[in-house]
Design an enzyme around this catalytic site. Structure first.
Site, PDB file in Angstrom:
ATOM      1  N   SER A 157       0.865  -1.178   0.000  1.00  0.00           N
ATOM      2  CA  SER A 157       0.000   0.000   0.000  1.00  0.00           C
ATOM      3  C   SER A 157       0.901   1.226   0.000  1.00  0.00           C
ATOM      4  O   SER A 157       2.100   1.128   0.315  1.00  0.00           O
ATOM      5  CB  SER A 157      -0.869  -0.006   1.263  1.00  0.00           C
ATOM      6  OG  SER A 157      -1.526   1.229   1.467  1.00  0.00           O
ATOM      7  N   TYR A 170      -2.309  -1.243  10.328  1.00  0.00           N
ATOM      8  CA  TYR A 170      -2.283  -1.422   8.867  1.00  0.00           C
ATOM      9  C   TYR A 170      -0.946  -0.971   8.295  1.00  0.00           C
ATOM     10  O   TYR A 170      -0.330  -1.666   7.480  1.00  0.00           O
ATOM     11  CB  TYR A 170      -3.431  -0.618   8.263  1.00  0.00           C
ATOM     12  CG  TYR A 170      -3.626  -0.789   6.780  1.00  0.00           C
ATOM     13  CD1 TYR A 170      -4.317  -1.885   6.273  1.00  0.00           C
ATOM     14  CD2 TYR A 170      -3.137   0.153   5.875  1.00  0.00           C
ATOM     15  CE1 TYR A 170      -4.518  -2.037   4.902  1.00  0.00           C
ATOM     16  CE2 TYR A 170      -3.329   0.019   4.515  1.00  0.00           C
ATOM     17  CZ  TYR A 170      -4.020  -1.077   4.032  1.00  0.00           C
ATOM     18  OH  TYR A 170      -4.217  -1.224   2.674  1.00  0.00           O
TER      19      TYR A 170
END
Length: 269
Positions: A157, A170
């Site tokens: 990401s 995350y």
């Protein structure tokens, strides 16, 4: 005309919908047969609905409509034995494994790092980091034994490159898979197996398009996490799939150890 992945076999985790379905379809469009799996149920700390068995059936139909073969099973990426069974079944059926697309992942937010619960932290790390390791652990021996080289693409990401508010678990997991990728790129190079990460900005999938995430992203402190330089709100799943197809193809035959952003310029902000 033959596709860029004609005769290859690709494993896709988190394949029931969103990016995973898109990856399976694009790989099939380029000639690959597909081994697919997804958890197909909700998880305790994930505040939005996850994929269902019916979603996975739609992925199967989309691949079969392209006249490619697919084996699709329900399996939790945290369960090494279950993932291994899927890989073993697929390799028995198709005879080889060339591409691993470690895509399965979840998202979530907390007020801040220190107010996050243990359950939120541990489930995120278990799915988004340890689950990638378990996918690779299950798949790599078959790739080495086949002796055909290959490619592993891990979905990280933009949060795997920079810090973002309210998403410490995350961000930590997505940074973690970059370190895993770099180590694997060195370990697997003698076998001509290349390993890379892709780093999307926000992608228009059910992971983002849901009431929970809409409410979170309306908060200015969180909305900054999706501010792209190019004038697009989000990219499409196929934009990530196209990058994965390129990385898996002979066009990228000497590309390994790379963190490839597909981010509409987000990281330049």
């Amino acid at each position: 005309m033959a596709g860029r992945l004609e005769g290859k076999v690709a494993l896709v985790s988190g394949a029931a919908r969103g990016q995973g379905r898109s990856h399976a379809v694009r790989l099939a469009q380029e000639g690959a047969d597909v081994i697919a799996f997804d958890v197909c149920r909700d998880l305790d700390t994930v505040p939005y609905a996850l994929a269902t068995p019916a979603d996975l059936e739609q992925t199967v139909k989309a691949v079969e409509d392209l006249d490619r073969r697919i084996i699709a099973r329900t399996a939790d990426v945290r369960d090494l034995a279950a993932v291994q069974r899927v890989v073993d079944e697929g390799v028995r059926e198709f005879g080889r494994l060339d591409v691993v697309c470690a895509n399965a992942g979840i998202a979530g937010m907390a007020e801040n790092t220190w107010s996050m619960t243990e359950e939120q932290w541990e489930e995120m790390i278990a799915v988004n980091l340890t689950g990638v390791w378990k996918t690779v652990k299950a798949a790599v021996p078959a790739m080495i034994e086949a002796g055909n080289g290959g490619c592993i693409v891990i979905t990280s990401s933009t949060a795997g490159i920079k810090g973002m508010p309210r998403t410490a678990h995350y961000v930590a997991a997505k940074h973690g898979v970059v370190g895993l990728m770099r180590t694997l790129a060195n370990e697997l190079a003698p076998h001509m197996i290349r390993v890379n990460t892709v780093h999307p900005t926000g992608v228009d999938t059910p992971m983002i398009r849901n009431d929970y995430m809409a409410a979170q992203l309306a908060d200015p402190a969180t909305g900054v996490n999706l501010q792209n330089a190019l004038p697009v709100e989000m990219v499409q799943p196929v934009d990530i799939s196209n990058a994965i197809v390129w990385l898996a193809s002979d066009e990228a035959r000497y590309v390994t150890g790379v963190s490839l952003p597909v981010d509409a310029g987000f990281l330049q902000r």
